[in-house]
Write an enzyme that holds these catalytic residues in place. Structure first.
Site, short mmCIF file in Angstrom:
data_model
loop_
_atom_site.label_atom_id
_atom_site.label_comp_id
_atom_site.label_asym_id
_atom_site.label_seq_id
_atom_site.Cartn_x
_atom_site.Cartn_y
_atom_site.Cartn_z
N ASP A 12 0.85 -1.20 0.00
CA ASP A 12 0.06 0.01 0.03
C ASP A 12 0.90 1.26 -0.07
O ASP A 12 2.03 1.23 0.52
CB ASP A 12 -0.91 -0.06 1.27
CG ASP A 12 -2.02 1.00 1.02
OD1 ASP A 12 -2.23 1.52 -0.14
OD2 ASP A 12 -2.72 1.39 2.28
N ARG A 16 0.15 7.59 -2.53
CA ARG A 16 0.47 8.70 -1.59
C ARG A 16 2.01 9.01 -1.71
O ARG A 16 2.40 9.99 -1.99
CB ARG A 16 0.60 8.20 -0.24
CG ARG A 16 -0.70 8.45 0.19
CD ARG A 16 -1.04 7.64 1.81
NE ARG A 16 -1.59 6.35 1.53
CZ ARG A 16 -1.61 5.45 2.30
NH1 ARG A 16 -1.46 5.50 3.42
NH2 ARG A 16 -2.06 4.42 2.01
N GLU A 59 -12.13 -5.04 -5.05
CA GLU A 59 -12.32 -3.77 -4.75
C GLU A 59 -11.70 -2.71 -5.70
O GLU A 59 -12.32 -1.41 -5.86
CB GLU A 59 -12.53 -3.33 -3.33
CG GLU A 59 -13.34 -4.01 -2.53
CD GLU A 59 -13.00 -5.59 -2.27
OE1 GLU A 59 -12.04 -5.86 -2.09
OE2 GLU A 59 -13.98 -6.29 -2.33
N ASN A 60 -10.62 -2.92 -6.30
CA ASN A 60 -9.80 -2.07 -6.97
C ASN A 60 -10.35 -1.64 -8.24
O ASN A 60 -10.21 -0.53 -8.87
CB ASN A 60 -8.37 -2.31 -7.08
CG ASN A 60 -7.55 -2.45 -5.93
OD1 ASN A 60 -6.40 -3.21 -5.64
ND2 ASN A 60 -7.84 -1.53 -5.17
N TRP A 61 -11.56 -2.26 -8.66
CA TRP A 61 -12.06 -2.10 -10.06
C TRP A 61 -12.90 -0.57 -9.85
O TRP A 61 -13.35 -0.05 -10.76
CB TRP A 61 -13.21 -3.10 -10.36
CG TRP A 61 -12.56 -4.37 -10.58
CD1 TRP A 61 -12.67 -5.42 -9.93
CD2 TRP A 61 -11.66 -4.89 -11.42
NE1 TRP A 61 -12.02 -6.58 -10.29
CE2 TRP A 61 -11.52 -6.15 -11.45
CE3 TRP A 61 -11.35 -4.23 -13.03
CZ2 TRP A 61 -10.74 -7.00 -12.44
CZ3 TRP A 61 -10.84 -4.99 -13.68
CH2 TRP A 61 -10.26 -6.30 -13.56
N ARG A 63 -11.67 1.95 -9.18
CA ARG A 63 -10.79 3.11 -9.44
C ARG A 63 -11.04 3.59 -10.95
O ARG A 63 -11.63 2.86 -11.50
CB ARG A 63 -9.34 2.70 -9.27
CG ARG A 63 -9.11 2.51 -7.66
CD ARG A 63 -7.44 1.98 -7.59
NE ARG A 63 -7.31 1.91 -6.10
CZ ARG A 63 -6.16 1.91 -5.35
NH1 ARG A 63 -5.22 2.25 -6.15
NH2 ARG A 63 -6.30 1.75 -4.26
C1 FPP Z 1 -1.46 0.00 -3.34
O1 FPP Z 1 -1.41 1.67 -3.41
C2 FPP Z 1 -1.50 -0.27 -4.65
C3 FPP Z 1 -1.90 -1.07 -5.45
C4 FPP Z 1 -3.37 -1.02 -5.43
C5 FPP Z 1 -1.53 -1.76 -6.58
C6 FPP Z 1 -0.39 -2.43 -6.49
C7 FPP Z 1 0.28 -2.97 -7.64
C8 FPP Z 1 1.81 -2.88 -8.19
C9 FPP Z 1 2.46 -2.67 -7.26
C10 FPP Z 1 2.05 -3.05 -9.37
C11 FPP Z 1 1.78 -4.80 -9.76
C12 FPP Z 1 2.73 -5.59 -8.94
C13 FPP Z 1 3.01 -6.86 -9.50
C14 FPP Z 1 3.77 -7.51 -8.45
C15 FPP Z 1 2.68 -7.62 -10.68
P1 FPP Z 1 -2.50 2.67 -3.45
O2 FPP Z 1 -2.64 3.02 -4.94
O3 FPP Z 1 -3.88 2.06 -2.69
O4 FPP Z 1 -1.93 3.80 -2.56
P2 FPP Z 1 -2.46 4.87 -1.70
O5 FPP Z 1 -3.29 4.21 -0.51
O6 FPP Z 1 -1.48 5.81 -1.17
O7 FPP Z 1 -3.34 5.69 -2.75
#
Ligand code: FPP
Length: 232
Positions: A12, A16, A59-61, A63
């Site tokens: 995570d 940020r 849940e990431n869909w 975005r």
């Molecule tokens: C969380 O940060 C990160 C994600 C939802 C995506 C993670 C994906 C990768 C690192 C790339 C793919 C990796 C592999 C190993 C194939 P956030 O966007 O929720 O950060 P925030 O909470 O600060 O907004």
């Protein structure tokens, strides 16, 4: 305590990290991918047997289409570009999550990589993509009943047996970067007795040292699995 056999990571803080630098969120994911590569290498060097990375949740869909598309592109790029590294280090790649809900090109990339690395006997990297703990449990129960079994007879062992990777032991340690105190639907079933390690450091800043600190912290703990402490 022995080092953990299975480590799960909630990666995570990419957004940020980018925001702090006045960059667009996708730049944070790009750096997040670089961190994931560093940590896979580090975990393999440290001698971790299983590493589960939470790359995309059910849940990431929610975005924007742009961000979802970018992350899918990164996943594809990772699967393609890391094959040589996997081959050299005998890393077996696996998947957890609802594969049928992913775009067809990603599904193919995942199944090809799983097939091409199936015989590698080094560390196993489980990519949790379109993964949700509740979804995995729901799919497990559905598969159980689809096999003609009586839901009234369902036991805990049956749920274990119908999970996405039933042969992989439960995670000993779950790490979360970027300081949030939640599980966010990650390995809900398997994580029942996992030790949790939360770091304030944002995911793109992670390197081997951070992983080692988390593992050392874990090794200093007393795991009781609901029992009492060793009374000597
Ligand atoms: C969380 O940060 C990160 C994600 C939802 C995506 C993670 C994906 C990768 C690192 C790339 C793919 C990796 C592999 C190993 C194939 P956030 O966007 O929720 O950060 P925030 O909470 O600060 O907004």
């Amino acid at each position: 305590m022995q080092k953990p056999v299975h480590v799960g990571i909630i990666m995570d803080g990419n957004g940020r990290w980018a925001k702090q630098r006045g960059l667009i969120r996708t730049k944070g994911h790009l750096e997040g991918l670089a961190a994931a590569k560093r940590i896979v290498k580090a975990a393999s060097e440290i001698g971790i047997r299983y590493l589960t990375l939470y790359a995309f949740s059910t849940e990431n869909w929610k975005r924007t289409a742009e961000e979802v598309g970018f992350i899918m592109g990164l996943i594809k790029q990772y699967l393609r570009a890391e094959f040589d590294f996997s081959k050299k280090n005998k890393i077996r790649v696996r998947h957890a999550g609802n594969i049928a809900g992913l775009p067809l090109d990603i599904q193919k990339e995942i199944t090809d990589t799983i097939r091409d690395t199936a015989d590698f006997d080094g560390m196993q990297v489980v990519l949790a993509i379109n993964y949700g703990g509740r979804d995995e449990i729901t799919r497990a129960v559905r598969k159980f009943t689809a096999d003609g079994k009586d839901a009234g007879e369902l036991r805990e062992e049956d749920i274990c047996a119908y999970m996405d990777n039933p042969d992989i032991p439960d995670p000993d340690l779950i790490i979360r970067s970027a300081g949030e105190y939640r599980t966010s639907n990650f390995l809900l079933w398997q994580g029942a007795y996992s030790e949790i390690y939360i770091s304030k450091k944002l995911w793109p800043d992670w390197d081997k040292e951070d992983l080692q600190v988390a593992i050392d912290d874990y090794m200093g703990r007393d795991r009781r699995f609901g029992s009492v402490a060793n009374q000597e």
